[in-house]
Design a protein around this motif. Structure first.
Motif, PDB file in Angstrom:
ATOM      1  N   PHE A 121     -31.979-131.480  30.075  1.00  0.00           N
ATOM      2  CA  PHE A 121     -32.021-131.588  31.611  1.00  0.00           C
ATOM      3  C   PHE A 121     -31.064-132.938  32.022  1.00  0.00           C
ATOM      4  CE2 PHE A 121     -35.612-128.791  31.469  1.00  0.00           C
ATOM      5  CZ  PHE A 121     -35.258-127.917  32.369  1.00  0.00           C
ATOM      6  N   GLU A 122     -31.154-134.112  31.182  1.00  0.00           N
ATOM      7  CA  GLU A 122     -30.412-135.195  31.411  1.00  0.00           C
ATOM      8  C   GLU A 122     -28.851-134.671  31.282  1.00  0.00           C
ATOM      9  OE1 GLU A 122     -31.683-138.062  28.562  1.00  0.00           O
ATOM     10  OE2 GLU A 122     -33.198-138.802  29.960  1.00  0.00           O
ATOM     11  N   ARG A 123     -28.438-133.786  30.251  1.00  0.00           N
ATOM     12  CA  ARG A 123     -27.096-133.321  30.019  1.00  0.00           C
ATOM     13  C   ARG A 123     -26.755-132.579  31.257  1.00  0.00           C
ATOM     14  NH1 ARG A 123     -23.839-132.455  25.634  1.00  0.00           N
ATOM     15  NH2 ARG A 123     -24.843-134.309  24.741  1.00  0.00           N
ATOM     16  N   SER A 124     -27.489-131.886  31.672  1.00  0.00           N
ATOM     17  CA  SER A 124     -27.095-131.027  32.979  1.00  0.00           C
ATOM     18  C   SER A 124     -26.874-131.856  34.111  1.00  0.00           C
ATOM     19  CB  SER A 124     -28.306-130.001  33.299  1.00  0.00           C
ATOM     20  OG  SER A 124     -28.633-129.204  32.314  1.00  0.00           O
ATOM     21  N   HIS A 125     -27.487-132.879  34.445  1.00  0.00           N
ATOM     22  CA  HIS A 125     -27.346-133.866  35.434  1.00  0.00           C
ATOM     23  C   HIS A 125     -25.959-134.529  35.276  1.00  0.00           C
ATOM     24  CE1 HIS A 125     -27.740-137.169  38.160  1.00  0.00           C
ATOM     25  NE2 HIS A 125     -28.069-136.201  38.961  1.00  0.00           N
ATOM     26  N   GLN A 126     -26.025-135.057  34.047  1.00  0.00           N
ATOM     27  CA  GLN A 126     -24.462-135.770  33.950  1.00  0.00           C
ATOM     28  C   GLN A 126     -23.395-134.809  33.998  1.00  0.00           C
ATOM     29  OE1 GLN A 126     -24.883-136.866  29.798  1.00  0.00           O
ATOM     30  NE2 GLN A 126     -26.666-138.403  30.232  1.00  0.00           N
ATOM     31  N   MET A 127     -23.220-133.616  33.807  1.00  0.00           N
ATOM     32  CA  MET A 127     -22.336-132.517  33.861  1.00  0.00           C
ATOM     33  C   MET A 127     -22.069-132.337  35.413  1.00  0.00           C
ATOM     34  SD  MET A 127     -23.218-130.004  30.504  1.00  0.00           S
ATOM     35  CE  MET A 127     -21.835-129.018  30.861  1.00  0.00           C
ATOM     36  N   TRP A 128     -23.120-132.239  35.937  1.00  0.00           N
ATOM     37  CA  TRP A 128     -23.089-131.819  37.486  1.00  0.00           C
ATOM     38  C   TRP A 128     -22.267-133.088  38.185  1.00  0.00           C
ATOM     39  CZ3 TRP A 128     -25.527-134.328  41.739  1.00  0.00           C
ATOM     40  CH2 TRP A 128     -25.601-133.548  42.870  1.00  0.00           C
ATOM     41  N   SER A 129     -22.896-134.440  37.805  1.00  0.00           N
ATOM     42  CA  SER A 129     -22.425-135.418  38.332  1.00  0.00           C
ATOM     43  C   SER A 129     -20.769-135.594  37.964  1.00  0.00           C
ATOM     44  CB  SER A 129     -23.082-136.840  37.936  1.00  0.00           C
ATOM     45  OG  SER A 129     -24.372-136.896  38.348  1.00  0.00           O
ATOM     46  N   SER A 130     -20.474-135.296  36.666  1.00  0.00           N
ATOM     47  CA  SER A 130     -19.099-135.323  36.316  1.00  0.00           C
ATOM     48  C   SER A 130     -18.053-134.473  36.839  1.00  0.00           C
ATOM     49  CB  SER A 130     -19.056-135.469  34.847  1.00  0.00           C
ATOM     50  OG  SER A 130     -19.938-136.650  34.180  1.00  0.00           O
ATOM     51  N   PHE A 131     -18.474-133.181  36.762  1.00  0.00           N
ATOM     52  CA  PHE A 131     -17.769-132.131  37.514  1.00  0.00           C
ATOM     53  C   PHE A 131     -18.196-131.645  38.992  1.00  0.00           C
ATOM     54  CE2 PHE A 131     -17.251-132.356  32.991  1.00  0.00           C
ATOM     55  CZ  PHE A 131     -15.820-132.258  32.759  1.00  0.00           C
ATOM     56  N   ASN A 132     -17.891-132.417  39.889  1.00  0.00           N
ATOM     57  CA  ASN A 132     -18.482-132.267  41.245  1.00  0.00           C
ATOM     58  C   ASN A 132     -17.544-131.118  41.766  1.00  0.00           C
ATOM     59  OD1 ASN A 132     -18.941-132.284  44.099  1.00  0.00           O
ATOM     60  ND2 ASN A 132     -19.998-134.176  43.888  1.00  0.00           N
ATOM     61  N   ILE A 133     -17.801-129.982  41.920  1.00  0.00           N
ATOM     62  CA  ILE A 133     -17.062-128.713  42.361  1.00  0.00           C
ATOM     63  C   ILE A 133     -17.004-129.071  43.810  1.00  0.00           C
ATOM     64  CG2 ILE A 133     -16.894-126.282  42.837  1.00  0.00           C
ATOM     65  CD1 ILE A 133     -16.399-127.219  40.071  1.00  0.00           C
ATOM     66  N   THR A 134     -17.934-129.502  44.454  1.00  0.00           N
ATOM     67  CA  THR A 134     -17.801-129.600  46.098  1.00  0.00           C
ATOM     68  C   THR A 134     -16.697-130.511  46.363  1.00  0.00           C
ATOM     69  OG1 THR A 134     -20.005-129.253  46.209  1.00  0.00           O
ATOM     70  CG2 THR A 134     -18.933-130.313  48.057  1.00  0.00           C
ATOM     71  N   ASN A 135     -16.573-131.550  45.699  1.00  0.00           N
ATOM     72  CA  ASN A 135     -15.403-132.575  45.886  1.00  0.00           C
ATOM     73  C   ASN A 135     -14.223-132.131  45.516  1.00  0.00           C
ATOM     74  OD1 ASN A 135     -17.350-134.539  46.971  1.00  0.00           O
ATOM     75  ND2 ASN A 135     -17.322-135.571  45.201  1.00  0.00           N
ATOM     76  N   ILE A 136     -14.107-131.314  44.242  1.00  0.00           N
ATOM     77  CA  ILE A 136     -12.796-130.884  43.990  1.00  0.00           C
ATOM     78  C   ILE A 136     -12.226-129.860  44.720  1.00  0.00           C
ATOM     79  CG2 ILE A 136     -11.755-129.106  42.078  1.00  0.00           C
ATOM     80  CD1 ILE A 136     -14.008-130.434  39.958  1.00  0.00           C
ATOM     81  N   LEU A 137     -13.075-128.876  45.403  1.00  0.00           N
ATOM     82  CA  LEU A 137     -12.415-128.065  46.394  1.00  0.00           C
ATOM     83  C   LEU A 137     -12.026-128.866  47.597  1.00  0.00           C
ATOM     84  CD1 LEU A 137     -14.679-124.914  45.692  1.00  0.00           C
ATOM     85  CD2 LEU A 137     -12.256-125.476  44.909  1.00  0.00           C
ATOM     86  N   GLU A 138     -12.874-129.767  48.020  1.00  0.00           N
ATOM     87  CA  GLU A 138     -12.687-130.377  49.374  1.00  0.00           C
ATOM     88  C   GLU A 138     -11.408-131.076  49.384  1.00  0.00           C
ATOM     89  OE1 GLU A 138     -16.161-132.805  50.173  1.00  0.00           O
ATOM     90  OE2 GLU A 138     -17.123-131.275  51.344  1.00  0.00           O
ATOM     91  N   LYS A 139     -10.945-131.815  48.213  1.00  0.00           N
ATOM     92  CA  LYS A 139      -9.798-132.408  47.827  1.00  0.00           C
ATOM     93  C   LYS A 139      -8.618-131.482  48.126  1.00  0.00           C
ATOM     94  CE  LYS A 139     -11.805-136.260  45.213  1.00  0.00           C
ATOM     95  NZ  LYS A 139     -11.585-136.762  43.951  1.00  0.00           N
TER      96      LYS A 139
END
Length: 204
Positions: A121-139
């Motif tokens: 679960f820690e790895r899952s959160h780290q990956m979510w924080s590192s690859f923020n799809i919301t921000n990638i698409l907004e940019k």
């Protein structure tokens, strides 16, 4: 925004039980729209959230599931629980702990030789924080819009640039061609006048 994102992040492991972790993110408004479960009466979060992290193999593309191993234990720290409630909520039924339990028991146990439950679960959160799809698409100026549509490559390109992986986009037929607030994806080889509008559902 009708999107659920799954993209591959590879981790070479010493064990042969799996080769990489398939990290899956979803767009809550889409999940709720196509869900057959009763609504939890909460407004869907306007950010991409985690669906799961699934151990997988190239030789067998289907993710491993229902492996032998330790059943889910309610041992997550209050700090991690607080993070997961935002990053990994149960957007369909509102029972976050049950959602985490189901994902661990079905998929997480398959990674137990490398990641124990807390690390999973820690790895899952780290990956979510590192690859923020919301921000990638907004940019890339890809945001919910009542009339704007995007091609396959429009959506693929910014994700590929940010993750250094080539995602596969999976779409669902749009039940309402002119549905409001739904970003749409046109077939990549069709001209605008002939393209069939679809709703982007997954990136694999």
């Amino acid at each position: 925004l009708v999107l659920a994102f799954a993209f591959f992040l590879c981790f070479i492991m010493s064990t042969r039980s799996y080769v990489y972790l398939q990290f899956v993110q979803q767009w809550p408004p889409t999940t709720c729209r196509f869900s057959g479960k009763p609504s939890n009466n909460r407004r869907p979060l306007p950010i991409f959230t985690i669906h799961g992290i699934w151990p997988s193999n190239y030789s067998n593309p289907r993710m491993r599931s229902n492996c032998t191993g330790s059943q889910f234990k309610k041992i997550l720290s209050p700090r991690l629980r607080s993070k997961l409630e935002r990053a990994w909520p149960d957007v369909e039924s509102g029972n976050d702990t049950k959602f985490w339990e189901d994902e661990w028991n079905k998929h997480g146990k398959c990674s137990e030789q490398t990641l124990n439950q807390m690390q999973y679960f820690e790895r899952s959160h780290q990956m979510w924080s590192s690859f923020n799809i919301t921000n990638i698409l907004e940019k890339a100026s890809i945001v919910p819009n009542a009339t704007q549509t995007w091609t396959y490559s429009d959506i693929l390109s910014p994700i590929k640039a940010a993750t250094q992986r080539i995602p596969l986009l999976r779409c669902k037929g749009n039940p309402q061609r002119q549905a409001k607030s739904q970003p749409k994806n046109r077939g990549k080889s069709q001209p605008k006048s002939q393209a069939t509008t679809q709703l982007l559902h997954e990136v694999v």
